[in-house]
Every structure is written in C-alpha cells, then in structure tokens.
Design an enzyme around this catalytic site. Structure first.
Site, mmCIF file in Angstrom:
data_model
loop_
_atom_site.group_PDB
_atom_site.id
_atom_site.type_symbol
_atom_site.label_atom_id
_atom_site.label_comp_id
_atom_site.label_asym_id
_atom_site.label_seq_id
_atom_site.Cartn_x
_atom_site.Cartn_y
_atom_site.Cartn_z
ATOM 1 N N ASP A 90 0.867 -1.169 0.000
ATOM 2 C CA ASP A 90 0.000 0.000 0.000
ATOM 3 C C ASP A 90 0.913 1.231 0.000
ATOM 4 O O ASP A 90 2.026 1.180 0.526
ATOM 5 C CB ASP A 90 -0.876 -0.018 1.254
ATOM 6 C CG ASP A 90 -1.673 1.256 1.417
ATOM 7 O OD1 ASP A 90 -2.381 1.633 0.474
ATOM 8 O OD2 ASP A 90 -1.548 1.893 2.483
ATOM 9 N N LYS A 91 0.459 2.318 -0.604
ATOM 10 C CA LYS A 91 1.333 3.489 -0.714
ATOM 11 C C LYS A 91 1.314 4.357 0.542
ATOM 12 O O LYS A 91 2.323 4.497 1.233
ATOM 13 C CB LYS A 91 0.943 4.361 -1.921
ATOM 14 C CG LYS A 91 1.868 5.596 -2.085
ATOM 15 C CD LYS A 91 1.421 6.489 -3.223
ATOM 16 C CE LYS A 91 0.252 7.366 -2.815
ATOM 17 N NZ LYS A 91 0.622 8.427 -1.859
ATOM 18 N N THR A 92 0.156 4.928 0.830
ATOM 19 C CA THR A 92 0.082 5.960 1.857
ATOM 20 C C THR A 92 0.285 5.384 3.252
ATOM 21 O O THR A 92 -0.445 4.491 3.680
ATOM 22 C CB THR A 92 -1.275 6.686 1.788
ATOM 23 O OG1 THR A 92 -1.507 7.114 0.455
ATOM 24 C CG2 THR A 92 -1.287 7.880 2.731
ATOM 25 N N LYS A 111 -9.152 -3.490 -3.695
ATOM 26 C CA LYS A 111 -7.781 -3.895 -3.371
ATOM 27 C C LYS A 111 -7.619 -5.412 -3.365
ATOM 28 O O LYS A 111 -6.625 -5.944 -3.870
ATOM 29 C CB LYS A 111 -7.362 -3.303 -2.023
ATOM 30 C CG LYS A 111 -7.128 -1.801 -2.065
ATOM 31 C CD LYS A 111 -6.536 -1.287 -0.766
ATOM 32 C CE LYS A 111 -6.179 0.193 -0.875
ATOM 33 N NZ LYS A 111 -5.521 0.718 0.335
ATOM 34 N N ASP A 116 -7.280 -1.948 4.161
ATOM 35 C CA ASP A 116 -6.352 -2.938 3.614
ATOM 36 C C ASP A 116 -6.692 -4.355 4.068
ATOM 37 O O ASP A 116 -6.127 -5.317 3.549
ATOM 38 C CB ASP A 116 -4.910 -2.626 4.039
ATOM 39 C CG ASP A 116 -4.405 -1.315 3.455
ATOM 40 O OD1 ASP A 116 -4.725 -1.041 2.288
ATOM 41 O OD2 ASP A 116 -3.711 -0.577 4.168
#
Length: 688
Positions: A364-366, A542, A565
């Site tokens: 995941d990015k953030t 996702k 997530d």
C-alpha cells in the site's frame, strides 16, 4: 476483588507456574544426570570389557563385585532412567510409540538381561552399556531443556516488563500507590523519571522521552508529548509525566504481543508435520530393525543371544528419533522470540513459512511506502524573489493554519533553518488558501483555482512537470502578483528506497497499490523503481488486485496499514500489517511489523528463509544420519572387525541432539541483520 482482577491474577500465576515448571524440569534432569554419572563411574571401572580394553584386567577384583555393579546399576536404572520409563508407559497408554518407547525398551532389555546374568543366567552383563546410555540420554535431555527454556526466556521476560505498582492521581490531585491490575480506563497515573509506564495510555501532561527498545527493538529514545501514545512496559526518560490510561489487562499492546508469540509457538506448521511423520516412520524402523537384527544374528547367523541382543540394543538406540522431536520446535521457539524482539510479530506459522518463497510483494502506498503527510518537493521562483524567500513567505502565512499542506510547508522551512516573520491580519480564503500582511505587503498562498477565478495566468514548464508528477501546487502572491509556487506531495520514506533495493536483490518483484491518481502513483513508482503499480484503486477493489497478481502464478504478500487494507491482507498468500496501530490490521494480518518501516518486510522474508534453512538442517542432523548408523549398529561391517556398542550408539544419537540444539540457537546470529540500522522511532500507522 472484581472477576476481571481475579482472572488477571490467575493468568499471571499461570505464566509464572509455566516458567517455574520448565525451570524445575531443567533442575531435575541436571540432578539425575550428575547422580547417575557418579554412580556409573564404579560400574565402568569394574566392567570386564573396559578392563580388557585398557589393560588392567585382574587388577581390580573382589568378592561379589557383580552384585555391587547390580546394586549401582539398579539405582541408575530406577532414578536416572525413570523419565524414560515413565514416557515409555505414557506412550503405550496412548498407543503412540515414539522416542520414549525406544529408550525405555532399550534400557529395560539391557537391565533385565544383565540382572538375570548376575543371578546365574549364562551370558554377559550389559551394565556399563546401560548406565552410559542413561547418562548420555540424561545429558541430551538436560541440554535440550536448557535450550528450550533459553529460547522461551525472552517471551517470559516480556511479562516481567510490567511494573506491579502505579502512582494513581486522585480527585484531590494527590497520588496513591495501587496495583497495576486495579487501574481502569480513564485513570490518570504519575510516571517519574526512570520508572516503567504501568499500562497503555496517552500523555495527559508533560513531555519526556521514552525508551521502547525492549518492546520495539528501537534503541533511540522516542520523544513524547501531549496526546502521544505510550506503551506499557516502556521506560520513562528525564521528566515526570501524567499518563491517562487507555487499555488494561489483555487489551494492552504488550499482552497482545505475548499472546501472539505464544500462539505462534503453539501453532503447527508444515515442517512440524513433516518431522512428526518422519518420527513415526523411524519408530517403526527402529522396532522392525531391532527385532530383525536380533533374529538374523541369533537364528540365521548362529551367534549367541548375548551378542544378538547387543546388536539389537545398538540398532534401537541409534534409530531413536530423540533429536527429531527437538529439530523443528526449537527453531520455531528461537525464530518466534527473535522476531518478537526485533518487532516482527508472527501470528500464523504456516504463512510465515510461505514468506520464504515469496515472488511478489504489493505495498500500500500511503503510510507504508510514504509517510502519509505532505512535504515540499520543489520551490519555484516566478518573480523577483529567491526560492528561500518564496518558501519563507509561504511558511509565514501557513504558520497560522492547521491544514496538512500548511504543516508540510512550515516543516520544510524549519528543516532548511529559515526564520519567517509573524503574519498580521491572517484570514483564510474558503477553499482556496489564506492571506495576511507581511512587512506591510499583502501576501497570499492560494490554489490553482484561485488563479483561475481571478484570471491570473502562469506559463512555466517547471509547473507542468510538477503537475505531471502528481504534485499539489500552491502559489505565492505578493500584492496580487504571482511570485512563486510550491510543489507538494506525499513524502516517500527514506527507508522505502533501501527496502525495495533489498527485496529486489532477493529476487522478489515489488509492486504498489494506491487510491491516488495515476500521476501520483507513477511518480512514486519511478522514484522507487517499482516493477509495477496499480493506481486509482478503490478500497473494495484492493482484494481483487491481489487476486489478479496471484493469477499471474506468483506467491504474493500484501503489506498495508489501514482498515481498508484488511480484505487485501486476507486475500494475499501472506498478509503483513506494517505499524501495529490498528486492531483491524493486527487481526487481519498473518505477520505484524511493529515499526512503520518497510525494511522490516525484507527482514521477515530473510528470517523466514533462515528459519526454513535451520529446520532442514536440523531434520537432516536428526534423521539423515540413520541411513549410515542403522547398518553400522546392526553389524554390517562386522566382517571388517567394526562393531558398535550400545553406549556408542547412544553417544551418536545424543550428539545429533546437541548439534540440533546448538544449530537452532545459531539462528540468534541473524538478529543484527534483522534490526539493521533502524534509528527511527515507532510511528503511528496511518489509514490509506
């Protein structure tokens, strides 16, 4: 006393009893070994075979010496051999013959036959083989128990981190010392310098630094101020603080860590199942080979019963899967506690084993690859001001704003060491920015939308490049003239560069999943040199993206930190929650990384590979030697004058046990590589 407090005390007592039980077992095997060894020495001196071997036959002789050997051997058999005899009967009751069956049968046959010889049955006594077998087995078990106790010791030490008393603040403002178990949510406690934080909470008053190294592996003290979270068991630094209790008992972070480690140590794994299957087959082989050896030598080869029995005993001793029972559990214990010390919490052993064969990791990015906060990426001068002057003016305005963009601008100015004047007549421009007067001039920091509304046009390739990279752009206006612009973006963690490089060196493909725009995702992916990325992904999509990557035939791990997530963490072959800030992440993931540090993803993969390697090595040491030892014990090399007495068979078997124990403990040498150069304090996880 409340039921909750009673339950807590029962659990604490259970933990203490468990530790005491292991300590008593270690002491018991040590005592039995030394007593048996001392009593064995006269038997060895009187043994005819050893007298012949060392050339002192006839020098030591006295009446009834056989009865003396019998008496001493009886004590060794009854006292030293009791743990094996008890285990033998326990296994027979359960109809599950195994290690203890082999040892018990071997020493029972040796003692019974030798005793019959003392009382005039023709033959040869096996007392010295019997006592040395028991001595070596006791030594092996003693070392084994010490190793297991040592591997579990770090876990038990976690429980000891918690203080027993706390200084609770009363309604009148005074303090009273109460048991930690009496604290409840909302209570306030005073923590003095050098004292341990009694339970999870937040700083209500004061500012200090806290040592969390025993919990997170971080050696650097973490600064804590109003509203910052504190973990029970960490050590307060230089100042007194007031802490508001947030969690107690089993809800605390430390309790969850302990429960997770215990759960992982108890959980079965594929390697353990393999070891159990091997042990079962070795048990059958031992009994079959032992009886077969007796029959072949006695009936077919025509040798006397004494010699045939000796060969049978040797075979049954050498085939005993004693070390096999230690091969996997000890590695599991060492790796789990080693991981916990390093801030890597394993919830599912099977998933942890899968981590060694990962082919792709999706981040995941953030809040995972990035810090989850705006940072200034570029300062552009569009007029007469220098870049530092542009940043200084913007920081002056934004110092009165709490917007995330404003905090990023102010943080950049501070990082560059820029002083900025205090603004006057500050005023927010709804949805567009803010304005104030600085040095009697009108200064604004505004969005592109403000420029469009006021027909202000800026044509500069640098701004186009920032926009294409997904930067958020704000403009500086001085007396309504555009003087500069700032590009801001989610700041990529410095640790992410090292983490991605390490994973690629390990042959793992690295990808990124984000709900941000394609431009933002492309910018981060290019900076980190990722293999692939997915942009503009909604939270509910996702999990399907993880399924898509798995559809390529790859073993996939998902690394995330937020509530949204959780489905993707569950869908992945290995789910990794980075940052232990959310209960959802703790529950959805197979592995939880305490620090918000992506380098730990590489560390857990390295540990999984090292752990598997140790398990394979131990299984070979525990069982592989049988291919060589069983024929030797059966007498296959007898035509060349090579025989294997039972005591030597016991020595070889116990040597494998010692090697297995030492080899598992060598996994500890991986610890420095796991911790690396982590100097950052544990951060709170941020939702994507």
């Amino acid at each position: 006393m409340s039921d909750q407090l009673k339950d807590r005390e029962k659990k604490d007592q259970a933990g203490t009893d468990h530790q005491s039980h292991h300590a008593r077992m270690v002491a018991d095997f040590r005592r039995r070994f030394w007593v048996s060894l001392i009593l064995s020495l006269p038997i060895l001196v009187l043994a005819p075979m050893l007298q012949q071997a060392f050339g002192y036959e006839g020098l030591i002789a006295f009446p009834y010496q056989n009865y003396v050997q019998f008496g001493l051997a009886t004590v060794v058999f009854g006292y030293g051999g009791w743990p094996f005899l008890k285990g033998f009967f326990d296994e027979l009751k359960k109809s599950q013959p195994g290690m203890m069956t082999l040892i018990g049968l071997a020493i029972a046959v040796a003692y019974g036959y030798s005793s019959a010889v003392v009382f005039k049955l023709p033959g040869r006594m096996f007392f010295w083989e019997l006592v040395t077998l028991i001595d070596v087995m006791l030594l092996g078990h003693w070392i084994e128990m010490k190793s297991v106790l040592g591997a579990s010791g770090a876990l038990e030490e976690l429980v000891k981190l918690m203080p027993s008393k706390a200084h609770r603040v009363t309604e009148s403002g005074d303090t009273e010392d109460v048991p930690v178990s009496a604290l409840k949510k909302g209570d306030r406690v005073l923590v003095k310098p050098g004292e341990k934080i009694p339970t999870d909470g937040v700083v209500a008053e004061g500012r200090t630094s806290v040592n969390e190294s025993m919990l997170t592996g971080e050696t650097k003290p973490v600064e804590k101020g109003d509203g910052d979270e504190l973990i029970g068991g960490s050590i307060n630094g230089e100042a007194t603080v007031t802490v508001e209790v947030q969690k107690t008992g089993d809800e605390t972070y430390l309790s969850r860590v302990v429960n997770m480690v215990k759960e992982a140590q108890r959980s079965r794994s594929r390697a353990q199942d393999t070891a159990n299957r091997v042990a079962k087959w070795l048990t059958l082989i031992a009994i079959t080979a032992g009886v077969g050896t007796l029959v072949v030598w006695w009936y077919f080869a025509g040798r006397d019963f004494n010699y045939s029995l000796q060969r049978m005993v040797s075979v049954m001793v050498i085939t005993c899967p004693h070390a096999l029972g230690l091969a996997v559990p000890l590695v599991v214990a060492v790796s789990t506690t080693l991981a916990a010390r390093s801030g890597l919490l394993i919830r599912d052993r099977t998933a942890f084993e899968r981590a060694r064969s990962l082919q792709a990791i999706v981040f995941d990015k953030t809040g995972t690859l990035t810090e989850g906060r705006f940072g200034v990426t570029r300062v552009v001068s569009l007029g007469d001001l220098q870049e530092d002057q542009v940043l200084r003016q913007c920081a002056s305005i934004e110092s009165h704003s709490e917007h995330p963009i404003a905090r990023g601008i102010v943080a950049e100015a501070k990082q560059r060491g820029l002083d900025y004047p205090a603004p006057k007549d500050f005023e927010a421009i709804a949805g567009k920015g803010a304005q104030a007067r600085i040095n009697d001039r009108s200064v604004k920091v505004v969005s592109p939308g403000y420029l469009q509304e006021n027909n202000l046009h800026v044509d500069d390739d640098r701004l186009l490049q920032m926009a294409e990279a997904g930067n958020t752009i704000v403009y500086l206006l001085v007396d309504d003239q555009v003087e500069g612009a700032l590009g801001l973006a989610d700041v990529v963690r410095q640790e992410s560069h090292e983490a991605i490089a390490r994973l690629k060196r390990m042959g793992i493909r690295v990808m990124m999943l984000t709900g941000d725009s394609r431009a933002v995702a492309r910018s981060v992916a290019q900076e980190l040199e990722l293999d692939d990325y997915f942009a503009e992904v909604l939270p509910e999509q996702k999990a399907s993206k993880i399924k898509e990557v798995k559809g390529r035939g790859l073993t996939v791990a998902m690394v995330g930190d937020g509530v949204n997530d959780a489905p993707a963490l569950a869908e992945a072959d290995v789910g990794v929650a980075i940052g232990a800030g959310t209960d959802v992440a703790m529950e959805a993931a197979d592995i939880v990384l305490v620090r918000s540090d992506p380098r730990d993803v590489a560390a857990i993969t390295q540990l999984a590979r090292a752990t598997h390697s140790k398990m394979v090595q131990n299984l070979w040491w525990a069982a592989g030697y049988n291919a060589f030892a069983i024929p030797l014990a059966a007498g296959a090399l007898f035509p060349w004058g090579i025989i294997l007495p039972p005591a030597v068979g016991a020595l070889i078997m116990s040597a494998s046990t010692v090697i297995v124990a030492i080899n598992a403990k060598l996994l500890d040498r991986k610890k420095p590589a796991l911790q690396g150069d982590h100097d950052d304090s544990m951060e709170e996880s941020r939702p994507s």
